[in-house]
Design an enzyme around this catalytic site. Structure first.
Site, mmCIF file in Angstrom:
data_model
loop_
_atom_site.group_PDB
_atom_site.id
_atom_site.type_symbol
_atom_site.label_atom_id
_atom_site.label_comp_id
_atom_site.label_asym_id
_atom_site.label_seq_id
_atom_site.Cartn_x
_atom_site.Cartn_y
_atom_site.Cartn_z
ATOM 1 N N ASP A 221 0.833 -1.194 0.000
ATOM 2 C CA ASP A 221 0.000 0.000 0.000
ATOM 3 C C ASP A 221 0.874 1.254 0.000
ATOM 4 O O ASP A 221 1.897 1.319 0.690
ATOM 5 C CB ASP A 221 -0.877 -0.026 1.255
ATOM 6 C CG ASP A 221 -1.931 1.049 1.271
ATOM 7 O OD1 ASP A 221 -2.754 1.081 0.338
ATOM 8 O OD2 ASP A 221 -1.945 1.841 2.231
ATOM 9 N N GLU A 272 15.166 -15.065 -0.387
ATOM 10 C CA GLU A 272 15.608 -16.153 0.488
ATOM 11 C C GLU A 272 14.595 -17.291 0.525
ATOM 12 O O GLU A 272 14.912 -18.394 0.982
ATOM 13 C CB GLU A 272 15.810 -15.618 1.911
ATOM 14 C CG GLU A 272 16.877 -14.540 2.027
ATOM 15 C CD GLU A 272 16.891 -13.917 3.421
ATOM 16 O OE1 GLU A 272 16.220 -14.483 4.327
ATOM 17 O OE2 GLU A 272 17.551 -12.885 3.600
#
Length: 585
Positions: A221, A272
């Site tokens: 957002d 990751e």
């Protein structure tokens, strides 16, 4: 602050490489999607119960607007705890069940992250109010001394996106008037200070919490905000510009260069994890070229193409923004995204028929000048969707648009809930009209949204005529059109294709001077024609119709028959293919 605890368990994510490059992503506004509890507010169990309908529609992923703990001053975009589910929507166990059920249907889940601001009920902000000026607690937010005698004037002249000033003065512990805090949105939504490393580290924990649970990505957002010009200059925006930004001269709280290092940091964190987790930014940026800076290879994976959303239904303007988008995003190796509706804009089944200006965030009501004839606006909306879904890249759909839902205009004043309505004292209607709970069954209470018949925003009379059960077996319904478009899009690989413009003047039967009203393109083996003009155009001979946004007509204007040449009427789009390629579906 109560930091995010470790997830109790994880779910395995889907592994298709870079799925986000071509995905059709369906936005769910949870409070308005499906209510399983009967309290009149949609919830996570309601989503789980309706997943088969979304799988049948043919979408690849779901983006869920906020469902975290919140006082709900701004429908969940005011977060008090980023690592738990608000009881209004259920529990973390409900979320895990929904996530696993979606993954079982090969549907990915993207959650909404709100990093620009928190709720004023967030533990950090409550600590800041109790702390002294200059304290570490206040340094997590943006507190400033006021200007003028006694600091009675706000630090800048900035306005809130929702109307009124963007600064609110606090009362100190001893009862004296104190500092001011920044809130680009409602006063209940104080802005974080992203120059503070403690804030950055906390959001790393929040990201890991949801990634460990198995989410496939985040919609971010206000991704063009967060970092502010450190000099905090005064700023007077263009009153004609969209409230969320996009002005040619960016405000000192939009498009600041410092946001990019935040997303590089997040990109490394997501990398990751397995499963190609993705970041998509809500960035209302001044140019499409600048928008592409948010999706450079080491930053976000997608950003919304609001320039496309705001383009009028005109062939030259659409061709220009499509070319600009493919060029700008392609230059940084990112897919273009395409979007026509979301929870912040007037639904495109109404917006594309408006004849008066309507800046983003303003909303419309029954007294809006230039309201369209509903069927005319829906016809344009269906055509616009058919054009959008033919384009290479990734596309976003907003819940209910597959039903042809219009903007709701006649919400009673006392039922409105958007902060914009209150902060402008009813001068702007705000966004409630696109957030009304969607219909599922025509004859059920609340049109199938809630078994109790309750609905947090009132559904208008006749809402049930748009219900899914009315449209499911109707070959001419908007739902059937969306299902068909998504089926063909996937079968022919349009998301990963290449767009090539065709010269309408070379199409058989297109009259001289008429070609400026036509867009013609090819993507993979599919030819797409869009007619914006009043004169119907003939379809090229020897082509099979894969999908059409409206019924084709014959030369006489009568419904098409086998012995008559089909014509494409005004505000319509058709997908065609050579007969030898039809067996793909």
């Amino acid at each position: 602050m109560q930091t995010c605890h470790d997830a109790r368990h994880t779910t395995q994510t889907l592994t298709a490489p870079e799925w986000w490059r071509t995905a059709v992503i369906y936005q769910i506004y949870p409070r308005s999607f499906a209510d399983a509890s009967g309290d009149g507010v949609g919830d996570l169990r309601g989503i789980t119960r309706r997943l088969d309908d979304l799988a049948d529609l043919g979408v690849d992923a779901l983006w869920l607007s906020p469902f975290m703990v919140s006082p709900q001053k701004d429908a969940g975009y005011d977060v008090a705890d980023y690592c738990d589910v608000d009881p209004l929507f259920g529990t973390l166990a409900d979320f895990d069940e929904m996530l696993a059920a979606a993954h079982a249907r090969e549907i990915r889940i993207i959650v909404d992250l709100v990093p620009n601001h928190s709720s004023d009920q967030h533990p950090w902000f409550q600590e800041a109010l109790r702390a002294a000026p200059g304290s570490a607690e206040r340094a997590r937010y943006i507190f400033r001394d006021g200007r003028g005698p006694g600091g009675d004037q706000p630090p800048t002249n900035w306005d809130s996106i929702f109307g009124g000033p963007a600064w609110t003065r606090v009362t100190e512990e001893d009862g004296s008037p104190g500092q001011w805090y920044l809130h680009l949105f409602d006063s209940s939504q104080p802005d974080f200070n992203w120059e503070n490393e403690e804030v950055r580290e906390e959001f790393r924990r929040i990201l890991r919490f949801w990634l460990d649970r198995g989410v496939d990505g985040f919609r971010v957002d206000v991704a063009h905000g967060m970092v502010k010009d450190p000099s905090f200059p005064d700023w007077s925006p263009n009153p004609e510009a969209a409230s969320m930004g996009g002005d040619s001269a960016p405000a000192p709280y939009w498009e600041q260069p410092g946001v990019h290092e935040i997303y590089r940091d997040w990109h490394r964190l997501l990398a990751e994890y397995d499963g190609d987790r993705a970041l998509c930014g809500e960035a209302w940026v001044s140019t499409i070229e600048k928008t592409a800076l948010w999706v450079r290879p080491d930053e976000m994976h997608q950003t919304f193409n609001f320039h496309y959303l705001e383009t009028p239904w005109e062939p030259a303007a659409l061709r220009r923004i499509i070319d600009d988008s493919l060029r700008a995003f392609g230059a940084v190796g990112a897919p273009s995204t395409w979007v026509l509706s979301n929870h912040d804009v007037v639904r495109h089944a109404t917006r594309l028929g408006l004849t008066a200006e309507n800046p983003q965030g303003t909303g419309i009501g029954p007294d809006f000048p230039g309201l369209p004839e509903p069927q005319h606006a829906l016809r344009r909306a269906r055509a616009a969707t058919a054009l959008m879904l033919a384009l290479p890249g990734s596309a976003y759909l907003y819940q209910g648009e597959e039903l042809g839902l219009p903007e709701v205009l006649d919400i009673p004043d006392e039922a409105r809930q958007d902060p914009t309505w209150f902060r402008t004292r009813g001068e702007r209607y705000g966004r409630d009209g696109c957030r009304v709970p969607i219909p599922w069954e025509s004859d059920a209470p609340a049109a199938g949204f809630s078994s109790s018949g309750r609905s947090w925003l009132p559904q208008p009379e006749g809402w049930g005529t748009f219900a899914r059960d009315c449209q499911r077996e109707d070959a001419g319904s908007t739902l059937s059109l969306y299902r068909r478009l998504l089926e063909v899009r996937r079968a022919y690989g349009l998301g990963e294709g290449t767009l090539r413009w065709l010269d309408p003047g070379e199409l058989p039967g297109v009259a001289e001077g008429q070609s400026e009203d036509v867009l013609a393109l090819s993507n993979q083996d599919v030819v797409v024609l869009a007619n914006f003009g009043a004169t119907p155009i003939p379809l090229p001979p020897g082509r099979h119709v894969l999908a059409s946004s409206t019924e084709l007509v014959a030369e006489s204007g009568a419904p098409d028959r086998e012995d008559r040449a089909p014509l494409l009427p005004q505000d319509a789009v058709v997908w065609l293919v050579s007969p030898e390629n039809v067996p793909l579906i």
